[in-house]
Design a protein around this motif. Structure first.
Motif, PDB file in Angstrom:
ATOM      1  N   LYS A   1      40.349   3.099  12.986  1.00 13.91           N
ATOM      2  CA  LYS A   1      39.922   3.735  14.224  1.00 13.91           C
ATOM      3  C   LYS A   1      39.476   5.232  14.075  1.00 13.91           C
ATOM      4  CE  LYS A   1      42.560   4.621  18.354  1.00 13.91           C
ATOM      5  NZ  LYS A   1      43.845   5.375  18.322  1.00 13.91           N
ATOM      6  N   THR A   2      38.363   5.635  14.170  1.00 16.54           N
ATOM      7  CA  THR A   2      37.649   6.674  14.075  1.00 16.54           C
ATOM      8  C   THR A   2      37.851   7.634  15.199  1.00 16.54           C
ATOM      9  OG1 THR A   2      35.933   5.707  12.982  1.00 16.54           O
ATOM     10  CG2 THR A   2      35.709   7.920  13.198  1.00 16.54           C
ATOM     11  N   PRO A   3      38.447   8.710  15.224  1.00 11.42           N
ATOM     12  CA  PRO A   3      38.586   9.586  16.358  1.00 11.42           C
ATOM     13  C   PRO A   3      36.918   9.925  16.741  1.00 11.42           C
ATOM     14  CG  PRO A   3      39.622  10.760  14.542  1.00 11.42           C
ATOM     15  CD  PRO A   3      39.058   9.507  13.954  1.00 11.42           C
ATOM     16  N   ALA A   4      36.814   9.969  18.421  1.00  8.30           N
ATOM     17  CA  ALA A   4      35.395  10.003  18.773  1.00  8.30           C
ATOM     18  C   ALA A   4      34.715  11.541  18.092  1.00  8.30           C
ATOM     19  CB  ALA A   4      35.026  10.384  20.024  1.00  8.30           C
TER      20      ALA A   4
ATOM     21  N   CYS B   1      31.882   5.505  13.371  1.00  7.36           N
ATOM     22  CA  CYS B   1      32.766   5.100  14.322  1.00  7.36           C
ATOM     23  C   CYS B   1      32.478   3.612  14.480  1.00  7.36           C
ATOM     24  CB  CYS B   1      32.193   5.343  15.843  1.00  7.36           C
ATOM     25  SG  CYS B   1      32.528   7.301  16.025  1.00  7.36           S
ATOM     26  N   ILE B   2      33.399   2.699  15.082  1.00  4.21           N
ATOM     27  CA  ILE B   2      33.390   1.163  14.898  1.00  4.21           C
ATOM     28  C   ILE B   2      32.614   0.788  16.314  1.00  4.21           C
ATOM     29  CG2 ILE B   2      34.645  -0.896  14.655  1.00  4.21           C
ATOM     30  CD1 ILE B   2      36.748   0.832  13.101  1.00  4.21           C
TER      31      ILE B   2
ATOM     32  N   CYS C   1      30.952   6.381  20.502  1.00  2.37           N
ATOM     33  CA  CYS C   1      31.042   7.602  20.113  1.00  2.37           C
ATOM     34  C   CYS C   1      29.612   8.453  20.599  1.00  2.37           C
ATOM     35  CB  CYS C   1      31.035   7.813  18.648  1.00  2.37           C
ATOM     36  SG  CYS C   1      32.890   7.228  17.939  1.00  2.37           S
TER      37      CYS C   1
END
Lengths: 416, 176
Positions: free
Chosen positions: A292-295, B115-116, B128
């Motif tokens: 889960k990448t932070p925005a 990002c996913i 994102c």
């Protein structure tokens, strides 16, 4: 064994065995500092104090911190923050200290640049100082990983990924540094080792080297004046204190430093107690999650300027990809200060305001670094991306121009 | 019988050159030791064998539902597995035929900033910065600079082995 006569006093007893009187003279009472200095000359002592504070608070945190991906987050956010008596204070002192140490390092560094304290015999002081900056950066980065929050994880991910840009060996190098294909337990434990042992040891060594490097060319002064330290010291020792241009390190110089240090410590503990949150990113209170990448990922404020140089090149130029251009610019930005004494071609050792061209260069650089720092925190979209590009270019151009304008300055001054 | 040992003083050597020789010999031993310890230290930092063997992920794709995104984890990265329905057109060089069905097999990280992206039944959308990709991972809108990456894979009947470069993967990368 040499013959010892019975000591008459405790001091003499130690003097016979350790030469303490001589040591005291060399290190304190007859180590000469110029008189004509201001509060900016106290930054070194403030940095020593901050390093001590970080070391001591770090030792206390180390007693409860667990370097394991399953335990790290709770050992910080539950055990240290909620269970350990004053654990929260130790953590806030450590976090705020790590942030403020960079503020003071930057002030120290730009004081050196402003007064020309890096040239004409002072090159090794500058280089050892830049070595300390690199070590503190590594210390800050490795420490930021330890709480194992989302920002810890993704900052580690992005920064280790940077090494992937090195030609040929990049991909293997990233896996080697991480000890896994992604940031994982192996990464955490090795950066823990670096943070609590190897880098602090190197910092201690580099501090000793930095201080030693000061002994021969001596501390610079407000006017950049060169004088014979031995002569001035003799005047001082002969009781001609008013006429002498120097004062002893202890008690005269340090007592004034301690006053500046006193004001600084009030500011520091004000931050620790009332404004600690600037050093504790909210996103880092979510546990690390590799899926889960932070925005929006950004480093701590002190790395923002070089991070913005890395991001500044978002399009290809002349067939070189924006990513590679960013990496090249980033490498230059981080290495260029090391060779600063050789980029400044002017023989003038004067405060910047007394140097005809350098004064503009200096303030332009400061302004550009501030712009880079502000935009490094903002998302790189739309007009922000262009501000990033132009301020990154400005940074590179300023350094390309430095030898030229200082050469011109040398000519102008020589011709006068 | 007496064996006469070689007396070093019989060789015509001054003290200085003897000291120089000992110095060089010491330097050589120390050099070998330094290189050997560097090798050992490098190896200590290498990924462990367990980590390397965990670098392969095996998935049986026969039970996947059509046009429903399945995410598996390979080397800490999300891998998108999308089984195409008969109505969906496969692209040469992007989709993989396993058994009777075409699949999209891609690293599920936006090529912009990692990002996913999410699948809405037709396209992938990244929350994102608004990047968009088709169901076979080609970037169609926004900041992503290139299509979603395809991980090295090997097809073994109806199972997919991620992390190993099989025939089909090599053919695909040769085309691209």
């Amino acid at each position: 064994m040499a013959e010892f006569k019975k000591a008459e006093s405790t001091l003499e007893w130690f003097d016979q065995r350790l030469g303490v009187t001589n040591l005291y003279k060399v290190m304190m009472s007859e180590y000469w500092i110029p008189k004509k200095i201001n509060f900016l000359w106290a930054m070194g002592v403030i940095l020593v104090m901050l390093f001590k504070i970080l070391l001591i608070s770090g030792i206390f945190l180390l007693m409860y911190y667990k370097p394991d991906v399953n335990l790290a987050f709770d050992s910080v956010n539950y055990t240290i923050m909620q269970e350990v008596g004053y654990g929260w204070l130790m953590r806030h002192i450590h976090a705020v200290g790590a942030s403020v140490v960079f503020l003071v390092i930057y002030i120290h560094m730009f004081t050196g640049i402003y007064y020309g304290s890096y040239k004409k015999g002072r090159e090794m002081i500058w280089i050892s100082g830049m070595l300390l900056f690199v070590l503190f950066s590594a210390e800050g980065f490795s420490g930021y990983m330890l709480p194992w929050g989302q920002m810890s994880y993704w900052a580690a991910y992005v920064i280790t990924e940077i090494f992937g840009g090195i030609p040929f060996i990049g991909d293997e190098l990233v896996v080697w540094i991480r000890g896994n294909f992604y940031v994982s337990d192996a990464t955490l434990t090795r950066f823990f080792m670096l943070h609590v042992l190897l880098i602090p040891l190197a910092i201690l060594g580099a501090i000793a080297f930095h201080f030693y490097a000061l002994r021969f060319p001596h501390v610079n002064n407000e006017d950049g004046e060169f004088f014979d330290f031995d002569e001035e010291a003799e005047k001082y020792l002969a009781g001609n204190k008013k006429e002498s241009k120097v004062v002893p390190f202890w008690p005269v110089f340090l007592s004034k430093d301690f006053m500046v240090l006193g004001f600084f410590m009030i500011f520091f503990f004000y931050l620790v107690f009332y404004h600690y949150s600037f050093a504790m990113d909210a996103i880092n209170f979510d546990k690390a999650d590799g899926l889960k990448t932070p925005a929006h990922i950004y480093p701590e404020w002190y790395f923002l300027w070089s991070y913005e140089v890395l991001r500044g090149f978002f399009f290809d130029i002349a067939g070189i990809s924006g990513k590679d251009l960013g990496l090249i610019a980033f490498a230059i930005a981080n290495g260029i200060f090391l060779v600063f004494p050789w980029l400044d071609r002017s023989p003038l050792v004067k405060p910047a305001n007394q140097r005809p061209y350098f004064k503009y260069w200096f303030w332009l650089l400061i302004a550009d670094l501030i712009v880079l720092t502000i935009y490094g925190k903002l998302p790189p979209t739309g007009v922000n991306a262009w501000v990033g590009f132009f301020s990154s270019m400005t940074f590179l151009i300023l350094f390309a121009l430095l030898p030229v304008i200082t050469k011109m300055e040398a000519k102008k001054v020589g011709g006068e | 019988m007496t064996v006469k040992l070689l007396d070093i003083s019989e060789i015509n050597m001054t003290n200085e050159s003897r000291r120089g020789f000992i110095g060089k010999a010491f330097g050589a031993v120390a050099g070998v030791g330094a290189v050997a310890s560097l090798v050992a230290m490098k190896k200590t930092w290498d990924p462990l064998p367990s980590v390397m063997s965990a670098g392969f992920t095996t998935v049986d794709v026969s039970s996947l539902a059509e046009n429903k995104l399945e995410i598996v984890v390979w080397r800490g990265k999300p891998i998108f597995l999308l089984k195409y329905s008969a109505a969906m057109k496969p692209t040469d060089g992007r989709n993989i035929k396993i058994g009777d069905h075409y699949f999209s097999v891609m690293i599920g990280l936006c090529t912009h900033l990692g990002c996913i992206p999410a699948y809405n039944g037709e396209i992938f959308k990244c929350a994102c910065h608004g990047g968009e990709f088709t169901s076979d991972g080609v970037n169609t809108f926004g900041p992503p600079p290139r299509p979603l990456d395809i991980p090295p894979f090997k097809i073994d009947g109806t199972t997919l082995v991620l992390g190993e470069e099989g025939e089909e993967y090599k053919k695909m990368t040769a085309k691209a």
